[in-house]
Design a protein around this motif. Structure first.
Motif, PDB file in Angstrom:
ATOM      1  N   SER A 378       0.835  -1.194   0.000  1.00 41.96           N
ATOM      2  CA  SER A 378       0.000   0.000   0.000  1.00 41.96           C
ATOM      3  C   SER A 378       0.874   1.251   0.000  1.00 41.96           C
ATOM      4  O   SER A 378       1.915   1.293   0.664  1.00 41.96           O
ATOM      5  CB  SER A 378      -0.894  -0.009   1.239  1.00 41.96           C
ATOM      6  N   LEU A 379       0.447   2.254  -0.740  1.00 42.08           N
ATOM      7  CA  LEU A 379       1.199   3.513  -0.788  1.00 42.08           C
ATOM      8  C   LEU A 379       1.085   4.290   0.514  1.00 42.08           C
ATOM      9  O   LEU A 379       1.852   5.237   0.736  1.00 42.08           O
ATOM     10  CB  LEU A 379       0.698   4.383  -1.949  1.00 42.08           C
ATOM     11  N   VAL A 380       0.160   3.892   1.367  1.00 41.79           N
ATOM     12  CA  VAL A 380      -0.028   4.587   2.645  1.00 41.79           C
ATOM     13  C   VAL A 380       0.234   3.645   3.820  1.00 41.79           C
ATOM     14  O   VAL A 380      -0.256   3.871   4.924  1.00 41.79           O
ATOM     15  CB  VAL A 380      -1.441   5.209   2.737  1.00 41.79           C
ATOM     16  N   ILE A 381       1.021   2.610   3.607  1.00 39.63           N
ATOM     17  CA  ILE A 381       1.325   1.651   4.668  1.00 39.63           C
ATOM     18  C   ILE A 381       2.013   2.370   5.833  1.00 39.63           C
ATOM     19  O   ILE A 381       2.941   3.153   5.638  1.00 39.63           O
ATOM     20  CB  ILE A 381       2.213   0.505   4.123  1.00 39.63           C
ATOM     21  N   PRO A 382       1.561   2.140   7.054  1.00 47.31           N
ATOM     22  CA  PRO A 382       2.189   2.792   8.210  1.00 47.31           C
ATOM     23  C   PRO A 382       3.628   2.321   8.415  1.00 47.31           C
ATOM     24  O   PRO A 382       3.973   1.169   8.115  1.00 47.31           O
ATOM     25  CB  PRO A 382       1.304   2.360   9.388  1.00 47.31           C
ATOM     26  N   GLU A 383       4.457   3.196   8.963  1.00 51.69           N
ATOM     27  CA  GLU A 383       5.855   2.848   9.211  1.00 51.69           C
ATOM     28  C   GLU A 383       5.963   1.644  10.149  1.00 51.69           C
ATOM     29  O   GLU A 383       6.834   0.789   9.979  1.00 51.69           O
ATOM     30  CB  GLU A 383       6.604   4.036   9.811  1.00 51.69           C
ATOM     31  N   THR A 384       5.078   1.574  11.129  1.00 52.18           N
ATOM     32  CA  THR A 384       5.126   0.442  12.065  1.00 52.18           C
ATOM     33  C   THR A 384       4.907  -0.885  11.336  1.00 52.18           C
ATOM     34  O   THR A 384       5.534  -1.897  11.673  1.00 52.18           O
ATOM     35  CB  THR A 384       4.072   0.606  13.165  1.00 52.18           C
ATOM     36  N   ASP A 385       4.033  -0.890  10.345  1.00 52.79           N
ATOM     37  CA  ASP A 385       3.793  -2.114   9.576  1.00 52.79           C
ATOM     38  C   ASP A 385       5.003  -2.466   8.717  1.00 52.79           C
ATOM     39  O   ASP A 385       5.317  -3.655   8.534  1.00 52.79           O
ATOM     40  CB  ASP A 385       2.555  -1.960   8.694  1.00 52.79           C
ATOM     41  N   ILE A 386       5.673  -1.451   8.165  1.00 54.91           N
ATOM     42  CA  ILE A 386       6.876  -1.724   7.375  1.00 54.91           C
ATOM     43  C   ILE A 386       7.932  -2.398   8.240  1.00 54.91           C
ATOM     44  O   ILE A 386       8.489  -3.438   7.878  1.00 54.91           O
ATOM     45  CB  ILE A 386       7.449  -0.429   6.767  1.00 54.91           C
ATOM     46  N   ARG A 387       8.188  -1.816   9.391  1.00 55.28           N
ATOM     47  CA  ARG A 387       9.263  -2.345  10.238  1.00 55.28           C
ATOM     48  C   ARG A 387       8.910  -3.718  10.805  1.00 55.28           C
ATOM     49  O   ARG A 387       9.774  -4.607  10.887  1.00 55.28           O
ATOM     50  CB  ARG A 387       9.591  -1.345  11.349  1.00 55.28           C
ATOM     51  N   GLU A 388       7.667  -3.902  11.189  1.00 54.76           N
ATOM     52  CA  GLU A 388       7.271  -5.222  11.692  1.00 54.76           C
ATOM     53  C   GLU A 388       7.319  -6.257  10.578  1.00 54.76           C
ATOM     54  O   GLU A 388       7.762  -7.394  10.774  1.00 54.76           O
ATOM     55  CB  GLU A 388       5.875  -5.164  12.303  1.00 54.76           C
ATOM     56  N   GLY A 389       6.864  -5.869   9.382  1.00 55.50           N
ATOM     57  CA  GLY A 389       6.926  -6.793   8.249  1.00 55.50           C
ATOM     58  C   GLY A 389       8.350  -7.166   7.898  1.00 55.50           C
ATOM     59  O   GLY A 389       8.648  -8.326   7.568  1.00 55.50           O
ATOM     60  N   MET A 390       9.251  -6.205   7.970  1.00 58.50           N
ATOM     61  CA  MET A 390      10.652  -6.495   7.684  1.00 58.50           C
ATOM     62  C   MET A 390      11.281  -7.394   8.745  1.00 58.50           C
ATOM     63  O   MET A 390      12.161  -8.207   8.451  1.00 58.50           O
ATOM     64  CB  MET A 390      11.433  -5.190   7.545  1.00 58.50           C
ATOM     65  N   ALA A 391      10.835  -7.261   9.967  1.00 60.19           N
ATOM     66  CA  ALA A 391      11.299  -8.177  11.011  1.00 60.19           C
ATOM     67  C   ALA A 391      10.839  -9.604  10.694  1.00 60.19           C
ATOM     68  O   ALA A 391      11.579 -10.574  10.913  1.00 60.19           O
ATOM     69  CB  ALA A 391      10.774  -7.735  12.377  1.00 60.19           C
ATOM     70  N   ARG A 392       9.640  -9.720  10.134  1.00 58.74           N
ATOM     71  CA  ARG A 392       9.138 -11.044   9.758  1.00 58.74           C
ATOM     72  C   ARG A 392       9.900 -11.588   8.551  1.00 58.74           C
ATOM     73  O   ARG A 392      10.146 -12.798   8.463  1.00 58.74           O
ATOM     74  CB  ARG A 392       7.635 -10.967   9.475  1.00 58.74           C
ATOM     75  N   LEU A 393      10.277 -10.706   7.615  1.00 59.38           N
ATOM     76  CA  LEU A 393      11.092 -11.141   6.492  1.00 59.38           C
ATOM     77  C   LEU A 393      12.457 -11.608   6.979  1.00 59.38           C
ATOM     78  O   LEU A 393      12.991 -12.617   6.497  1.00 59.38           O
ATOM     79  CB  LEU A 393      11.256 -10.001   5.486  1.00 59.38           C
ATOM     80  N   ASP A 394      13.015 -10.891   7.911  1.00 62.05           N
ATOM     81  CA  ASP A 394      14.294 -11.276   8.517  1.00 62.05           C
ATOM     82  C   ASP A 394      14.194 -12.698   9.070  1.00 62.05           C
ATOM     83  O   ASP A 394      15.061 -13.562   8.811  1.00 62.05           O
ATOM     84  CB  ASP A 394      14.617 -10.283   9.638  1.00 62.05           C
ATOM     85  N   ALA A 395      13.114 -12.972   9.791  1.00 54.81           N
ATOM     86  CA  ALA A 395      12.937 -14.294  10.377  1.00 54.81           C
ATOM     87  C   ALA A 395      12.753 -15.356   9.291  1.00 54.81           C
ATOM     88  O   ALA A 395      13.233 -16.491   9.438  1.00 54.81           O
ATOM     89  CB  ALA A 395      11.725 -14.295  11.308  1.00 54.81           C
ATOM     90  N   ALA A 396      12.096 -14.994   8.192  1.00 57.64           N
ATOM     91  CA  ALA A 396      11.905 -15.945   7.099  1.00 57.64           C
ATOM     92  C   ALA A 396      13.222 -16.271   6.418  1.00 57.64           C
ATOM     93  O   ALA A 396      13.534 -17.447   6.149  1.00 57.64           O
ATOM     94  CB  ALA A 396      10.912 -15.376   6.081  1.00 57.64           C
ATOM     95  N   ILE A 397      14.030 -15.258   6.131  1.00 55.18           N
ATOM     96  CA  ILE A 397      15.316 -15.484   5.483  1.00 55.18           C
ATOM     97  C   ILE A 397      16.237 -16.298   6.381  1.00 55.18           C
ATOM     98  O   ILE A 397      17.050 -17.099   5.900  1.00 55.18           O
ATOM     99  CB  ILE A 397      15.951 -14.136   5.075  1.00 55.18           C
ATOM    100  N   ASP A 398      16.066 -16.141   7.655  1.00 56.44           N
ATOM    101  CA  ASP A 398      16.890 -16.894   8.611  1.00 56.44           C
ATOM    102  C   ASP A 398      16.672 -18.390   8.474  1.00 56.44           C
ATOM    103  O   ASP A 398      17.531 -19.189   8.861  1.00 56.44           O
ATOM    104  CB  ASP A 398      16.579 -16.426  10.032  1.00 56.44           C
ATOM    105  N   THR A 399      15.523 -18.791   7.913  1.00 54.86           N
ATOM    106  CA  THR A 399      15.219 -20.216   7.763  1.00 54.86           C
ATOM    107  C   THR A 399      15.730 -20.790   6.451  1.00 54.86           C
ATOM    108  O   THR A 399      15.708 -22.011   6.258  1.00 54.86           O
ATOM    109  CB  THR A 399      13.698 -20.477   7.840  1.00 54.86           C
ATOM    110  N   LEU A 400      16.180 -19.925   5.514  1.00 53.35           N
ATOM    111  CA  LEU A 400      16.645 -20.406   4.220  1.00 53.35           C
ATOM    112  C   LEU A 400      18.057 -20.963   4.331  1.00 53.35           C
ATOM    113  O   LEU A 400      18.825 -20.598   5.215  1.00 53.35           O
ATOM    114  CB  LEU A 400      16.642 -19.255   3.199  1.00 53.35           C
ATOM    115  N   ASP A 401      18.385 -21.829   3.396  1.00 50.73           N
ATOM    116  CA  ASP A 401      19.714 -22.408   3.349  1.00 50.73           C
ATOM    117  C   ASP A 401      20.534 -21.708   2.275  1.00 50.73           C
ATOM    118  O   ASP A 401      20.232 -21.792   1.083  1.00 50.73           O
ATOM    119  CB  ASP A 401      19.644 -23.906   3.019  1.00 50.73           C
TER     120      ASP A 401
END
Length: 404
Positions: A378-401
């Motif tokens: 979304s073009l109006v996504i809140p900053e808190t959602d961006i940072r929380e989503g990126m934390a979730r991406l971080d956790a996802a990448i951590d599971t990759l080989d």
């Protein structure tokens, strides 16, 4: 009907041309979604750059409810007020003089290609029918548009492709120069390639295409189905480049989630589409046009467009942080809130694996090829959602080989 569908029912009842994730979202608000079990997800996919104002945005909901109680459909035997209001808004906001409405980006591109050939036919002759496009481009799934698109995998097995279509290399002006000649009726290009890997066009490349089109009497078509309507921080990407096309196509974010497409052009070109030359039963549907007008008016506000660049900066900073931690990306590219993060050789073609891992962490995102993560929130996504989503991406990448 007292029945709750499950993911397995997709395989039972629907054609296998899609392979959706295992969860079924049932409700959305802003940049968050909830599935059948009540699990919450942050949405970085935006319905493939469609939900430009997130889910259930009040302006769009109100427009749909209001129009839904007045008029749903007429066909193009008659015109309607929402279509005329939307057309006026698009003309006043862009280079265009005239608008044609369709149901999707593919249909808008189909109309643009037909218009370009008809214009050349009527003004020069039938021999002027060559269309120049670019490899790794994507222009839709109709037979004409998928053939003009520069990805052979989408035409394989469907028989002979239409003639008169050639492909150059994106961002290589000399490649285009070798193809464009007096028989060329149109050059079609995405200012930012989306499906092909989220690759922005170079300014010199796009301005060079404008010069080539002018020199050979061809029309320049900008496919802004994915990169238009605020996605780059401009209402349309051509505005940021300072290169004006003859024809522009728009869809996806134009309706904010309600299906609609549009082709915009000048009076000079539009006049060859006389009554009966082209059409669409649902094109200009009152419901779609009412929602799209609300979307354009909301996205076009200066504070919304300025906010795109601010949010893009946060995304890029977070991707840089993740890359510093895992050494996973070779390049982060794109414009505004259409961002591609290409995996390096260590991680390779793990795009799909990342999507599956991200869902488990409560994050929805996209790919653009096997090794590129794509972000179109979304073009109006809140900053808190961006940072929380990126934390979730971080956790996802951590599971990759990663490869050693």
């Amino acid at each position: 009907m007292d029945w709750t569908p499950a993911r397995d029912d997709f395989d039972r009842y629907m054609l296998p041309n899609y392979n959706p994730q295992g969860v079924i979202p049932v409700r959305g608000e802003g940049s968050r979604l909830w599935d059948q079990g009540g699990e919450e997800y942050i949405d970085f996919a935006g319905g493939i750059a469609v939900n430009a104002l997130g889910h259930a945005h009040p302006a769009l909901v109100n427009a749909l409810k209001t129009q839904g109680e007045q008029l749903w459909h007429l066909s193009n035997v008659y015109t309607n007020e929402p279509a005329l209001r939307l057309a006026k808004a698009l003309v006043e906001a862009t280079f265009a003089d005239k608008v044609f409405f369709a149901n999707s980006g593919g249909e808008a591109n189909e109309a643009a290609l037909k218009l370009a050939r008809r214009y050349a036919h009527d003004t020069t002759g039938a021999h002027k029918n060559k269309i120049v496009s670019f490899r790794r481009s994507f222009h839709g799934r109709t037979w004409f548009t998928v053939s003009v698109g520069g990805q052979e995998k989408y035409t394989q097995g469907f028989g002979p492709v239409p003639g008169g279509i050639v492909h150059g290399d994106y961002n290589d002006l000399e490649s285009a120069r070798a193809l464009v000649d007096g028989d060329t009726c149109a050059i079609m290009v995405e200012p930012v390639q989306g499906e092909g890997g989220v690759t922005p066009g170079d300014a010199d490349f796009l301005s060079g295409l404008r010069e080539l089109a002018d020199a050979h009497g061809a029309l320049l078509i900008f496919d802004e189905v994915q990169c238009g309507v605020g996605r780059t921080g401009h209402l349309y990407a051509y505005m940021g480049y300072g290169v004006t096309p003859d024809i522009l196509t728009s869809a996806k974010a134009l309706g904010g989630g309600f299906p609609i497409g549009a082709m915009l052009t000048t009076d000079r070109v539009a006049e060859v589409f006389g009554a009966g030359t082209h059409g669409s039963t649902y094109g200009g549907n009152p419901l779609a046009c009412a929602v799209a007008l609300a979307a354009i008016e909301t996205i076009g506000r200066p504070e919304v467009l300025a906010g795109v660049q601010e949010r893009a900066g946060i995304f890029r900073a977070e991707l840089a942080r993740i890359n510093a931690k895992y050494d996973c990306f070779a390049e982060v590219r794109g414009q505004g809130l259409l961002i591609g993060a290409e995996f390096n050789a260590r991680y390779g073609e793990q795009g799909r694996a990342t999507l599956a891992a991200a869902i488990k962490q409560g994050l929805m995102l996209l790919v653009a090829g096997p090794n590129v993560l794509r972000f179109a929130p979304s073009l109006v996504i809140p900053e808190t959602d961006i940072r929380e989503g990126m934390a979730r991406l971080d956790a996802a990448i951590d599971t990759l080989d990663a490869a050693s």
